[in-house]
Design a protein around this motif. Structure first.
Motif, mmCIF file in Angstrom:
data_model
loop_
_atom_site.group_PDB
_atom_site.id
_atom_site.type_symbol
_atom_site.label_atom_id
_atom_site.label_comp_id
_atom_site.label_asym_id
_atom_site.label_seq_id
_atom_site.Cartn_x
_atom_site.Cartn_y
_atom_site.Cartn_z
ATOM 1 N N PHE A 138 46.362 43.125 43.137
ATOM 2 C CA PHE A 138 45.168 43.503 42.385
ATOM 3 C C PHE A 138 44.365 42.265 41.978
ATOM 4 C CE2 PHE A 138 43.253 44.189 38.160
ATOM 5 C CZ PHE A 138 42.310 45.145 38.497
ATOM 6 N N GLN A 139 45.054 41.225 41.525
ATOM 7 C CA GLN A 139 44.365 40.000 41.134
ATOM 8 C C GLN A 139 43.693 39.335 42.324
ATOM 9 O OE1 GLN A 139 47.494 37.810 39.136
ATOM 10 N NE2 GLN A 139 46.462 38.114 37.175
ATOM 11 N N ALA B 206 42.580 40.854 44.986
ATOM 12 C CA ALA B 206 41.455 41.688 45.425
ATOM 13 C C ALA B 206 40.257 41.545 44.501
ATOM 14 C CB ALA B 206 41.898 43.146 45.501
ATOM 15 N N THR B 207 40.515 41.382 43.207
ATOM 16 C CA THR B 207 39.412 41.295 42.250
ATOM 17 C C THR B 207 39.082 39.863 41.850
ATOM 18 O OG1 THR B 207 40.935 41.554 40.393
ATOM 19 C CG2 THR B 207 39.930 43.565 41.295
ATOM 20 N N GLN B 208 39.849 38.904 42.326
ATOM 21 C CA GLN B 208 39.685 37.477 42.010
ATOM 22 C C GLN B 208 39.771 37.200 40.512
ATOM 23 O OE1 GLN B 208 36.146 36.088 43.973
ATOM 24 N NE2 GLN B 208 37.084 36.245 45.993
ATOM 25 N N ILE B 209 40.617 37.923 39.840
ATOM 26 C CA ILE B 209 40.894 37.674 38.420
ATOM 27 C C ILE B 209 42.117 36.764 38.354
ATOM 28 C CG2 ILE B 209 41.588 38.688 36.227
ATOM 29 C CD1 ILE B 209 40.244 41.266 37.097
ATOM 30 N N ASN B 210 41.969 35.610 37.744
ATOM 31 C CA ASN B 210 43.072 34.646 37.662
ATOM 32 C C ASN B 210 43.542 34.499 36.225
ATOM 33 O OD1 ASN B 210 43.131 34.064 40.393
ATOM 34 N ND2 ASN B 210 41.430 32.612 40.189
#
Length: 89
Positions: A38-39, A41-45
């Protein structure tokens, strides 16, 4: 006590440890993989985003399987204590 008996006891104890730890760790690894996907795919780090779900799943698994884990561990040590006379002699 012969070396074969010692290796047999060590093997049983090692297998018990592997089973008990894998019951706790595998769900956490699966949740970590899902959150990491999920991270990615959404580029949330965000580090806490992957830590908190794994922590919650680990706690829930320990609560859910705790009695079974304790039963397996108690059975192993109970059998070990019962067989002390046979192991020594």
């Amino acid at each position: 006590m012969t070396p074969e008996v010692v290796l047999s006891l060590f093997g049983e104890a090692f297998w018990l440890i592997v089973v008990l730890v894998s019951v706790i760790i595998v769900p956490s690894l699966i949740v970590g993989l899902i959150v990491s996907t999920f991270q990615a795919a959404t580029q949330i780090n965000e580090q806490t985003l992957s830590f908190l779900p794994r922590l919650l799943v680990t706690i829930l698994v320990i609560m859910w399987t705790g009695p079974w884990l304790l039963t397996k561990l108690t059975e192993h040590f109970s059998n070990l204590v019962k067989n002390i006379p046979y192991l020594i002699g």
